[in-house]
Scaffold this active site. Structure first.
Site, PDB file in Angstrom:
ATOM      1  N   ASP A 148       0.856  -1.184   0.000  1.00 50.21           N
ATOM      2  CA  ASP A 148       0.000   0.000   0.000  1.00 50.21           C
ATOM      3  C   ASP A 148       0.900   1.244   0.000  1.00 50.21           C
ATOM      4  O   ASP A 148       2.065   1.170   0.406  1.00 50.21           O
ATOM      5  CB  ASP A 148      -0.872  -0.072   1.265  1.00 50.21           C
ATOM      6  CG  ASP A 148      -1.686   1.180   1.476  1.00 50.21           C
ATOM      7  OD1 ASP A 148      -2.245   1.694   0.487  1.00 50.21           O
ATOM      8  OD2 ASP A 148      -1.761   1.640   2.635  1.00 50.21           O
ATOM      9  N   ASP A 199      -0.065   5.165   0.835  1.00 49.69           N
ATOM     10  CA  ASP A 199      -0.209   6.131   1.927  1.00 49.69           C
ATOM     11  C   ASP A 199      -0.252   5.407   3.274  1.00 49.69           C
ATOM     12  O   ASP A 199      -1.044   4.494   3.467  1.00 49.69           O
ATOM     13  CB  ASP A 199      -1.468   6.981   1.722  1.00 49.69           C
ATOM     14  CG  ASP A 199      -1.253   8.415   2.187  1.00 49.69           C
ATOM     15  OD1 ASP A 199      -0.516   8.615   3.168  1.00 49.69           O
ATOM     16  OD2 ASP A 199      -1.808   9.323   1.549  1.00 49.69           O
TER      17      ASP A 199
HETATM   18 MG   LIG Z   1      -2.801   3.198   3.438  1.00 51.73          MG
END
Ligand SMILES: [Mg+2]
Length: 268
Positions: free
Chosen positions: A18, A20
């Protein structure tokens, strides 16, 4: 517990990461995690990046990562916009789309070969595709509704209710999708995390085998749930949204929890 981690990670060859909360927080790189990704690459692990974010086309994210010292090719970046476009093109090549979203989404739809329609079209469209749109208006909602009532399918890039920015939390794609679901009475088909569609597309495209792949993320309700939905190993890192207390009380349990990814180094 620690020995356990080694056993759990024994067959892993690929990491789906992932963005962010794992690689950066908005614009600030998370050094410990980035150092781990560099280490993992040197050790021969394959890495792909997976985000529900739709602001930028894939090159935009690749450029952002490379600026932060994270080696990333465009073909390793999977956004919910890119995967949504990929699925729709596969199901209806050259299909007609009314898109509510920003340039990142529209660009991916066009590139995939879909036809973007302007507001006024007497012929209708195959899909109304909705992502986060900071210029969302009543008129766009009305146009989307018109197409849906004429038989178009409602497709959402991701279900996120909100989105974090420098100036605070703003409504996310999920909030806009909900308005169209409510108006039309049609449930949207959602492609982004935690829907398995987005990860299955990535695994298939890169030929990652499920049993050799781990998802790394900072949220239980999207990243960990996604892994569970696909039968893929899940690693939760506490550098973003999820905190230790949330993990303890959650019915969805990650396979591994670490404060930073550096803790995984000794197990690879
Ligand atoms: Mg995230």
């Amino acid at each position: 517990m620690r020995l356990d981690h080694r056993a759990i990670l024994q067959n892993i060859r690929n990491f789906v990461v992932d963005l962010d909360g794992v690689v950066y927080l908005l614009h600030t790189p998370i050094r410990e995690n980035i150092d781990f990704l560099r280490f993992a690459r040197l050790r021969g692990f394959r890495i792909a990046f997976l985000s529900n974010n739709t602001f930028l086309p894939r090159e935009g994210y690749a450029a952002k990562l490379n600026t932060m010292g994270v080696e990333a090719g465009v073909e390793e970046i999977f956004t919910s916009a890119f995967v949504t476009a990929g699925y729709l093109q596969r199901e209806k090549p050259g299909g007609r789309v009314y898109a509510i979203g920003e340039e990142g989404l529209k660009e991916e739809l066009r590139r995939a070969g879909l036809k973007l329609l302007p507001r006024f079209s007497s012929r209708g469209v195959d899909f109304v595709v909705v992502g986060l749109d900071r210029r969302f208006t009543f008129q766009k909602m009305k146009t989307g509704l018109d197409f849906l009532l004429k038989g178009a399918q409602l497709v959402g890039t991701n279900p996120d209710p909100t989105y974090p920015t420098d100036s605070g939390v703003i409504p996310g794609a999920g909030a806009i999708i909900a308005s169209l679901e409510r108006a039309s009475g049609q449930r949207a088909r959602i492609i982004g995390k935690p829907s398995p569609d987005i990860l299955l597309f990535l695994l298939e495209t890169l030929r990652f085998r499920r049993e050799e792949t781990a998802v790394i993320g900072d949220r239980i309700d999207t990243d960990v749930l996604l892994g569970k939905n696909c039968g893929v190993l899940t690693i939760l890192v506490l550098t973003g949204v999820a905190k230790r207390e949330e993990v303890l009380s959650s019915p969805v349990q990650p396979d591994i929890v670490v404060h930073t990814l550096q803790e995984l180094r000794e197990f690879l």
